[in-house]
Design a protein around this motif. Structure first.
Motif, mmCIF file in Angstrom:
data_model
loop_
_atom_site.group_PDB
_atom_site.id
_atom_site.type_symbol
_atom_site.label_atom_id
_atom_site.label_comp_id
_atom_site.label_asym_id
_atom_site.label_seq_id
_atom_site.Cartn_x
_atom_site.Cartn_y
_atom_site.Cartn_z
ATOM 1 N N PHE A 256 -37.644 38.539 -39.883
ATOM 2 C CA PHE A 256 -37.843 37.372 -39.026
ATOM 3 C C PHE A 256 -36.818 36.305 -39.357
ATOM 4 O O PHE A 256 -36.576 35.994 -40.527
ATOM 5 N N CYS A 257 -36.291 35.730 -38.305
ATOM 6 C CA CYS A 257 -35.466 34.535 -38.424
ATOM 7 C C CYS A 257 -36.372 33.342 -38.115
ATOM 8 O O CYS A 257 -37.339 33.470 -37.340
ATOM 9 N N ALA A 258 -36.100 32.214 -38.719
ATOM 10 C CA ALA A 258 -36.874 31.005 -38.452
ATOM 11 C C ALA A 258 -35.956 29.800 -38.550
ATOM 12 O O ALA A 258 -34.859 29.876 -39.116
ATOM 13 N N SER A 259 -36.411 28.678 -37.997
ATOM 14 C CA SER A 259 -35.640 27.443 -38.136
ATOM 15 C C SER A 259 -36.602 26.271 -38.295
ATOM 16 O O SER A 259 -37.785 26.366 -37.929
ATOM 17 N N TRP B 233 -34.055 33.540 -43.172
ATOM 18 C CA TRP B 233 -34.390 34.945 -42.952
ATOM 19 C C TRP B 233 -35.561 35.303 -43.852
ATOM 20 O O TRP B 233 -35.577 34.960 -45.042
ATOM 21 N N TYR B 234 -36.539 35.991 -43.244
ATOM 22 C CA TYR B 234 -37.702 36.482 -43.965
ATOM 23 C C TYR B 234 -37.808 37.985 -43.775
ATOM 24 O O TYR B 234 -37.401 38.529 -42.741
ATOM 25 N N LYS B 235 -38.427 38.620 -44.752
ATOM 26 C CA LYS B 235 -38.743 40.045 -44.644
ATOM 27 C C LYS B 235 -40.268 40.172 -44.683
ATOM 28 O O LYS B 235 -40.925 39.574 -45.551
ATOM 29 N N GLN B 236 -40.817 40.924 -43.728
ATOM 30 C CA GLN B 236 -42.259 41.170 -43.724
ATOM 31 C C GLN B 236 -42.492 42.659 -43.902
ATOM 32 O O GLN B 236 -42.080 43.459 -43.066
ATOM 33 N N ASP B 237 -43.169 43.019 -44.988
ATOM 34 C CA ASP B 237 -43.372 44.434 -45.271
ATOM 35 C C ASP B 237 -44.579 44.971 -44.507
ATOM 36 O O ASP B 237 -45.211 44.246 -43.729
ATOM 37 N N SER B 238 -44.896 46.216 -44.764
ATOM 38 C CA SER B 238 -45.955 46.890 -43.999
ATOM 39 C C SER B 238 -47.322 46.255 -44.247
ATOM 40 O O SER B 238 -48.229 46.400 -43.441
ATOM 41 N N PHE C 32 -40.542 30.545 -35.703
ATOM 42 C CA PHE C 32 -40.096 31.900 -35.971
ATOM 43 C C PHE C 32 -39.597 32.597 -34.712
ATOM 44 O O PHE C 32 -40.090 32.336 -33.605
ATOM 45 N N GLY C 33 -38.662 33.499 -34.916
ATOM 46 C CA GLY C 33 -38.234 34.391 -33.848
ATOM 47 C C GLY C 33 -39.229 35.535 -33.702
ATOM 48 O O GLY C 33 -40.196 35.629 -34.465
ATOM 49 N N PRO C 34 -38.996 36.424 -32.740
ATOM 50 C CA PRO C 34 -39.942 37.517 -32.460
ATOM 51 C C PRO C 34 -39.863 38.672 -33.458
ATOM 52 O O PRO C 34 -40.720 39.547 -33.448
ATOM 53 N N GLY C 35 -38.843 38.669 -34.307
ATOM 54 C CA GLY C 35 -38.740 39.724 -35.312
ATOM 55 C C GLY C 35 -37.854 40.878 -34.880
ATOM 56 O O GLY C 35 -37.697 41.163 -33.688
ATOM 57 N N THR C 36 -37.274 41.543 -35.869
ATOM 58 C CA THR C 36 -36.500 42.772 -35.654
ATOM 59 C C THR C 36 -37.132 43.843 -36.528
ATOM 60 O O THR C 36 -37.191 43.702 -37.750
ATOM 61 N N ARG C 37 -37.613 44.888 -35.870
ATOM 62 C CA ARG C 37 -38.281 45.970 -36.607
ATOM 63 C C ARG C 37 -37.237 47.002 -36.991
ATOM 64 O O ARG C 37 -36.705 47.712 -36.143
ATOM 65 N N LYS D 149 -28.857 39.586 -35.339
ATOM 66 C CA LYS D 149 -28.377 38.252 -34.960
ATOM 67 C C LYS D 149 -29.560 37.333 -34.664
ATOM 68 O O LYS D 149 -30.602 37.772 -34.177
ATOM 69 N N CYS D 150 -29.358 36.048 -34.939
ATOM 70 C CA CYS D 150 -30.384 35.053 -34.672
ATOM 71 C C CYS D 150 -29.744 33.798 -34.111
ATOM 72 O O CYS D 150 -28.687 33.358 -34.585
ATOM 73 N N GLU D 151 -30.424 33.237 -33.123
ATOM 74 C CA GLU D 151 -29.946 31.993 -32.519
ATOM 75 C C GLU D 151 -31.136 31.092 -32.261
ATOM 76 O O GLU D 151 -32.201 31.557 -31.857
ATOM 77 N N GLN D 152 -30.964 29.799 -32.499
ATOM 78 C CA GLN D 152 -32.019 28.837 -32.162
ATOM 79 C C GLN D 152 -31.424 27.727 -31.297
ATOM 80 O O GLN D 152 -30.293 27.293 -31.526
ATOM 81 N N ASN D 153 -32.218 27.298 -30.311
ATOM 82 C CA ASN D 153 -31.763 26.235 -29.406
ATOM 83 C C ASN D 153 -32.609 24.970 -29.560
ATOM 84 O O ASN D 153 -32.756 24.184 -28.626
ATOM 85 N N LEU D 154 -33.163 24.793 -30.763
ATOM 86 C CA LEU D 154 -34.030 23.647 -31.035
ATOM 87 C C LEU D 154 -33.280 22.478 -31.648
ATOM 88 O O LEU D 154 -33.879 21.442 -31.919
#
Lengths: 116, 111
Positions: A90-93, A34-39, A107-112, A22-27
């Protein structure tokens, strides 16, 4: 107060399971991503929503389905998880395109996600 | 050829050094050029950005864009151990929403 928040921070699951992030932004932003960051730290866009409407849908397996119940939330549901889905998501807005600072993305803090 | 290339490093420098981080790109339509800093296990944070060509300075950081060479740089003066992070360049076309990121350069500033 956190601008872009994501839950959970860590997700460990078995292959074949279905999970959601889940992702939420209050901006007050209209656009979410949604982004994916690989190793190797390569950050790749998956989806972009503009005021609940899907704008960008990169080449992502259809096991990944984003859902935006309102412009402050963008969730990511993943079906039938595979080993290769292990990454940080990562979620971003950002503001909408007619704003002068629309390129300022937060960006959000990420979900591993770890798939075993 | 990837749309945005960046030397992955790692780059190690002593404290106080001037650091130069660079990206090259292939899409001449890019107009916005962003630099993000990402600490370990954190989300990227926007450091600064430039629109079209030119330089921009913010404290110890200077961003430069050379559109004729399709080359952008981020300079960090008087580098500090707290600057140790991965630096990502990102680019965007005018009115676009598809942010294209470089693979990032990992920087270590040694005290």
């Amino acid at each position: 107060d956190t601008a872009v928040s994501q839950t959970p921070k860590y997700l460990v699951t078995q292959m074949g399971n279905d999970k959601s992030i889940k992702c939420e932004q209050n901006l007050g932003h209209d656009t979410m991503y949604w982004y994916k960051q690989d190793s190797k730290k390569f950050l790749k866009i998956m989806f972009s929503y503009n005021n609940k409407e899907l704008i960008i849908n990169e080449t992502v397996p259809n096991r990944f389905s984003p859902k935006s119940p309102d412009k402050a939330h963008l969730n990511l549901h993943i079906n039938s998880l595979e080993l290769g889905d292990s990454a940080v998501y990562f979620c971003a807005s950002s503001p909408r395109r007619d704003r002068p600072n629309y390129n300022e993305q937060f960006f959000g803090p990420g979900t591993r996600l770890t798939v075993l | 050829q990837k749309e945005v290339e960046q030397d992955p490093g790692p780059l190690s420098v002593p404290e106080g050094a001037i650091v130069s981080l660079n990206c090259t790109y292939s899409n001449s339509a890019f107009q916005y050029f962003m630099w993000y800093r990402q600490y370990s296990r954190k989300g990227p944070e926007l450091l600064m950005y430039t629109y079209s060509s030119g330089n921009k300075e913010d404290g110890r950081f200077t961003a430069q864009v050379d559109k004729s060479s399709k080359y952008i740089s981020l300079f960090i003066r008087d580098s500090q151990p707290s600057d140790s992070a991965t630096y990502l360049c990102a680019m965007l076309i005018n009115y676009g929403q598809n942010f294209v990121f470089g693979p990032g350069t990992r920087l270590s500033v040694l005290p």
